[in-house]
Write an enzyme that holds these catalytic residues in place. Structure first.
Site, PDB file in Angstrom:
ATOM      1  N   ASP A 121       0.732  -1.175   0.127  1.00 50.47           N
ATOM      2  CA  ASP A 121      -0.023   0.179   0.019  1.00 50.47           C
ATOM      3  C   ASP A 121       0.985   1.346  -0.014  1.00 50.47           C
ATOM      4  OD1 ASP A 121      -2.393  -1.390  -0.191  1.00 50.47           O
ATOM      5  OD2 ASP A 121      -2.775  -1.142   2.192  1.00 50.47           O
ATOM      6  N   LYS A 159     -14.212  -6.196   5.311  1.00 46.46           N
ATOM      7  CA  LYS A 159     -13.338  -6.434   4.232  1.00 46.46           C
ATOM      8  C   LYS A 159     -12.684  -7.739   4.369  1.00 46.46           C
ATOM      9  CE  LYS A 159     -10.048  -4.253   0.915  1.00 46.46           C
ATOM     10  NZ  LYS A 159      -9.039  -5.494   0.675  1.00 46.46           N
TER      11      LYS A 159
HETATM   12  S1  IVH Z   1     -16.509  -4.593  -3.052  1.00 38.47           S
HETATM   13  C1  IVH Z   1     -16.226  -1.933  -6.661  1.00 38.47           C
HETATM   14  N1  IVH Z   1     -16.491  -5.354  -0.627  1.00 38.47           N
HETATM   15  O1  IVH Z   1     -11.263  -6.073  -1.480  1.00 38.47           O
HETATM   16  C2  IVH Z   1     -16.209  -2.761  -5.400  1.00 38.47           C
HETATM   17  N2  IVH Z   1     -14.749  -5.869  -1.788  1.00 38.47           N
HETATM   18  O2  IVH Z   1      -9.441  -4.061  -2.547  1.00 38.47           O
HETATM   19  C3  IVH Z   1     -15.169  -3.914  -5.440  1.00 38.47           C
HETATM   20  N3  IVH Z   1     -13.037  -7.287  -0.537  1.00 38.47           N
HETATM   21  O3  IVH Z   1     -11.157  -7.019  -4.882  1.00 38.47           O
HETATM   22  C4  IVH Z   1     -15.215  -4.681  -4.363  1.00 38.47           C
HETATM   23  N4  IVH Z   1     -14.412  -7.540   1.251  1.00 38.47           N
HETATM   24  O4  IVH Z   1     -11.224  -9.066  -2.869  1.00 38.47           O
HETATM   25  C5  IVH Z   1     -15.872  -5.615  -1.603  1.00 38.47           C
HETATM   26  N5  IVH Z   1     -17.043  -6.414   1.497  1.00 38.47           N
HETATM   27  C6  IVH Z   1     -16.300  -6.363   0.517  1.00 38.47           C
HETATM   28  C7  IVH Z   1     -15.026  -6.785   0.332  1.00 38.47           C
HETATM   29  C8  IVH Z   1     -14.187  -6.688  -0.758  1.00 38.47           C
HETATM   30  C9  IVH Z   1     -13.072  -7.785   0.495  1.00 38.47           C
HETATM   31  C10 IVH Z   1     -12.072  -7.371  -1.356  1.00 38.47           C
HETATM   32  C11 IVH Z   1     -12.242  -7.777  -2.769  1.00 38.47           C
HETATM   33  C12 IVH Z   1     -11.881  -6.866  -3.548  1.00 38.47           C
HETATM   34  C13 IVH Z   1     -10.730  -6.090  -3.030  1.00 38.47           C
HETATM   35  C14 IVH Z   1     -10.591  -4.574  -3.038  1.00 38.47           C
END
Ligand code: IVH
Length: 791
Positions: A43, A121
């Site tokens: 990051d 996440k």
């Molecule tokens: S939303 C456009 N929701 O985080 C929205 N991602 O850094 C895209 N991830 O590729 C993803 N938990 O692998 C979303 N509750 C969550 C998530 C999540 C884990 C991961 C996923 C994504 C990455 C993005």
């Protein structure tokens, strides 16, 4: 800190350097599942590159990794072009960045109250699942966001992913997106097995999930314990969804997808930050790893209006937690000696914050693990601390190794007592051979012996045990039973002196040192005395035998019933107890084969330990006390159950088998190969010895088994009795047991077949029925007199 690579000074070279480094990290993380930097470091590199590109627009490029997602697929699986690109998320690392995110949306949409879906996440692997007419037809990884890999066959092996949608109302084409992950407990269990049996040890659950999905052979994926959470949608055709994200999550749940229970709707910056703190507090106790929370503007109309920047939506952001992995430098590799003598390596490291806690030590599990990682003093390593698990070293950063770093090897002698450190064949664990002469093992074994579920000696803490051991009062657990009040007071005086709690200091604080100490010593001696009366299960558990935990100790007590019997049994006999296998049986046999251990047991009994619940062996043991069973339990190469049965019929006893020439074995029906293997095995004197001891033990057990009713008919043989009412001298269960011991059969209701009824106080309908049928009735006095005569 660790030597950092030199940075290029001019922006253009630094940008090129950062892009190369990030692309390499992307390839390792997404393509090879073998990252060499932590997420936090990654990051930081991305942020630095973003800042440089913003400050020097002439250096920006559509080819920059800041504009791309992940890495192009490695080509192992067929490509899948995503109908709707799979995007990444921008990151927020502090409250201010979250406030900025909300402000940007408020300004652009010109709305005050904003509702967000707040979700954990998960740290796993993003995937897309395509359903057509409710059936799962294709699953893909994210890849570079535009094209992923077709891993349908692997995804089908994950139980949490529905093969067909439940309920109704789903669109004709529905693409569900979510995270495949490995729960922490599954990850720990997997690694424990891998470390024991030499399988692939996973660096962290994320790598476990990603590596598993990218197996060519789906049966390998099926073996790994993977789970799934849905968090969004991609392509939708031939149907509609709710107009909010939270509404969609609710529908996904109805259609059979696991959706995190922790997902919820909150309002404004305060709502988001409150959610972040709440999840942060719960983080260590969650069953899975999370690296942050995700905030998503809840209404789809607003999302559409906000749109995207390069690789991430403007309507969502990831708010990161302190990283659970960090890099630090190993200062030295030390070993710890446990209760059973296991010598386990651990790393002493430069202090580092991991997941919000300062960490200076991390486990290295065992010598094989150190060898596999090739960890050396001086190495920069990745440490992981997740949940309540002990921090562990998961990886070495190879290119930061100092040139003079030396490979580590297990010390030849125990650092505590100087006895040789040895390893059993095939075992992962190295042990100090000093047993109870090793102070480390001694202290740990006394601590375990005294613990609540063992002998339950209240008030004997580890610190006191150490002091008693140092002063020579405790050589082994049996010495506990000859401690005097004077010994304890002397020990406490010296320990307090050493710790600086002088009588003067106590006096100053108003405590009467002498009185307090003598009360403490009185109580402890009393607790030790109380512990003398114990049960066989507690006693066996207290001995601290490797692999003999509480439930194994209980099973041994229940099946064999007697300490003296157990002490004499050779290891194969322990396998007669359900759930006791070769490993546990051998460990127990090995413990009992050590004369030192037997002497400790003798001394415990001499000094007044009494086992109150001895009883005859379990009758079921009698079912398999023959030569064939013994041969199987001995785990002789090539001697299968069938071969053992042949030998069992061909030879009268173990001695006859030992005396038999090879050709007799062949005549007994054994293939030449098996006969040779058996003869070779028997040539080892130790093997022949355990065979003979096994046969003798079988004979002893047979003699001790409770006589079968048929062999020695009791005075009540063939009689059926019914007990009713309340007895005053004993419970009805006890009365029933005693009548049964004399051959009676106890029944629940009175019929013409009832031989007699025992009626206590307040007997009711059963007594009436007996009288009606003219059946003999005994009162309690008659019962007691009868039992007296026949006991
Ligand atoms: S939303 C456009 N929701 O985080 C929205 N991602 O850094 C895209 N991830 O590729 C993803 N938990 O692998 C979303 N509750 C969550 C998530 C999540 C884990 C991961 C996923 C994504 C990455 C993005």
């Amino acid at each position: 800190m660790s030597p950092q690579p030199q940075h290029a000074s001019d922006p253009a070279s630094r940008v090129a350097e950062l892009r190369a480094r990030i692309e390499d990290a992307n390839r390792r993380y997404h393509g090879l599942d073998a990252p060499d930097i932590t997420d936090a470091e990654y990051d930081a590199l991305v942020r630095e590159l973003e800042a440089l590109e913003a400050a020097h627009p002439q250096l920006a490029s559509t080819e920059s990794p800041t504009r791309k997602v992940g890495a192009a697929p490695a080509g192992r699986f067929p490509p899948v072009v995503h109908a709707v690109p799979m995007l990444s998320l921008g990151n927020a690392f502090d409250d201010e960045e979250v406030a900025d995110f909300v402000r940007r949306i408020r300004e652009r949409l010109d709305r005050e109250d904003l509702a967000f879906s707040a979700e954990p996440k998960l740290d796993g692997l993003a995937i897309s699942l395509r359903y057509e007419d409710g059936a799962f037809v294709r699953g893909a990884t994210r890849g570079d966001g535009a094209t992923g890999e077709d891993v349908t066959a692997n995804l089908r092996t994950i139980a949490a992913i529905p093969h067909a949608l439940q309920g109704r109302g789903w669109p004709q084409v529905l693409e569900v997106r979510g995270e495949v992950y490995m729960a922490r407990a599954d990850f720990e269990r997997w690694n424990e097995q891998a470390r024991l049996h030499g399988g692939k040890v996973l660096a962290n659950p994320r790598n476990g999930a990603a590596g598993s999905l990218r197996q060519i052979d789906p049966t390998l994926t099926a073996r790994r314990p993977l789970s799934f959470f849905a968090y969004g949608i991609g392509q939708v055709e031939g149907g509609t969804l709710p107009d909010t994200h939270s509404g969609t999550l609710a529908r996904l749940r109805e259609w059979g997808f696991p959706v995190s229970e922790l997902a919820t709707v909150v309002h404004g910056v305060e709502g988001l930050l409150g959610y972040y703190r709440g999840i942060g507090e719960a983080r260590d106790g969650l069953p899975f790893d999370i690296d942050g929370v995700v905030y998503k503007l809840d209404d789809y109309a607003g999302q559409r209006e906000m749109g995207f920047v390069s690789r991430a939506p403007r309507w969502a952001i990831a708010h990161k937690f302190p990283a659970q992995e960090q890099t630090t430098v190993v200062e030295s590799i030390e070993v710890n000696v446990g209760r059973t003598g296991a010598v386990t390596p651990w790393a002493l490291m430069q202090p580092v914050q991991v997941g919000g806690v300062t960490v200076t030590r991390a486990t290295l599990h065992n010598a094989d693990h150190v060898a596999r990682l090739d960890v050396r003093a001086g190495d920069t390593v990745i440490v992981r601390r997740a949940g309540d698990v002990i921090p562990e070293v998961v990886q070495v950063v190879a290119d930061r190794r100092p040139p003079d770093a030396q490979p580590w090897s297990m010390p030849m002698v125990c650092p505590v007592c100087g006895a040789e450190v040895v390893r059993e064949d095939g075992a992962a664990v190295w042990r100090c051979s000093g047993e109870l002469s090793c102070p480390a093992q001694r202290v740990q074994s006394v601590f375990h012996f005294a613990s609540r579920r063992a002998m339950d000696i209240d008030g004997l803490g580890e610190r006191y045990i150490e002091s008693l051991s140092e002063l020579g009062y405790l050589q082994d657990v049996a010495d506990l039973y000859r401690l005097t009040i004077e010994d304890l007071l002397e020990m406490k005086r010296r320990a307090d002196e050493r710790d600086g709690t002088t009588p003067a200091a106590l006096a100053k604080s108003g405590v009467k040192a002498g009185k307090v100490a003598s009360k403490w010593a009185d109580n402890l001696i009393e607790a030790i005395d109380r512990s003398r009366d114990t049960t066989l299960a507690r006693f066996l558990f207290a001995l601290g035998i490797e692999h003999v935990g509480e439930s194994t100790a209980k099973a041994l007590a229940q099946w064999f019933g007697d300490l003296e019997l157990i002490r004499r049994l050779p290891w194969p006999l322990f396998k007669r107890v359900p759930d006791i296998g070769g490993e546990v049986a051998r460990a127990l046999g090995h413990f009992l084969d050590q004369p030192g251990n037997q002497q400790v047991i003798d001394r415990l009994l001499e000094r007044g330990v009494r086992i109150g619940d001895s009883h005859p062996p379990h009758p079921k043991l009698g079912e398999a006390l023959d030569l064939a069973t013994l041969l199987v339990d001995l785990e002789i190469p090539k001697v299968t159950a069938i071969r053992a049965a042949q030998l069992g019929t061909a030879f009268a006893d173990a001695q006859a088998l030992l005396d038999a020439p090879v050709h007799n074995l062949v005549t007994a029906g054994l293939p030449a190969e098996t006969a040779n293997a058996l003869v070779a095995w028997l040539e080892d004197e130790a093997h022949a010895g355990v065979l003979l001891r096994g046969a003798q033990a079988q004979a002893e057990l047979r003699a001790r088994l409770p006589a079968r009713p048929a062999q020695a008919a009791g005075p009540l043989e063939g009689k059926t009795v019914v007990l009713t009412g309340t007895l005053s001298a004993m419970g009805r269960d006890e009365a029933k047991d005693r009548l049964e011991a004399l051959g009676a059969k106890a029944a629940g209701s009175v019929s013409k077949k009832t031989s007699f009824v025992v009626a206590g106080e307040a007997a009711g309908s059963k007594l009436a029925k007996a009288e009606e049928l003219g059946i003999e009735v005994w009162d309690e006095a008659k019962l007691l007199a009868f039992l007296e005569r026949h006991s």
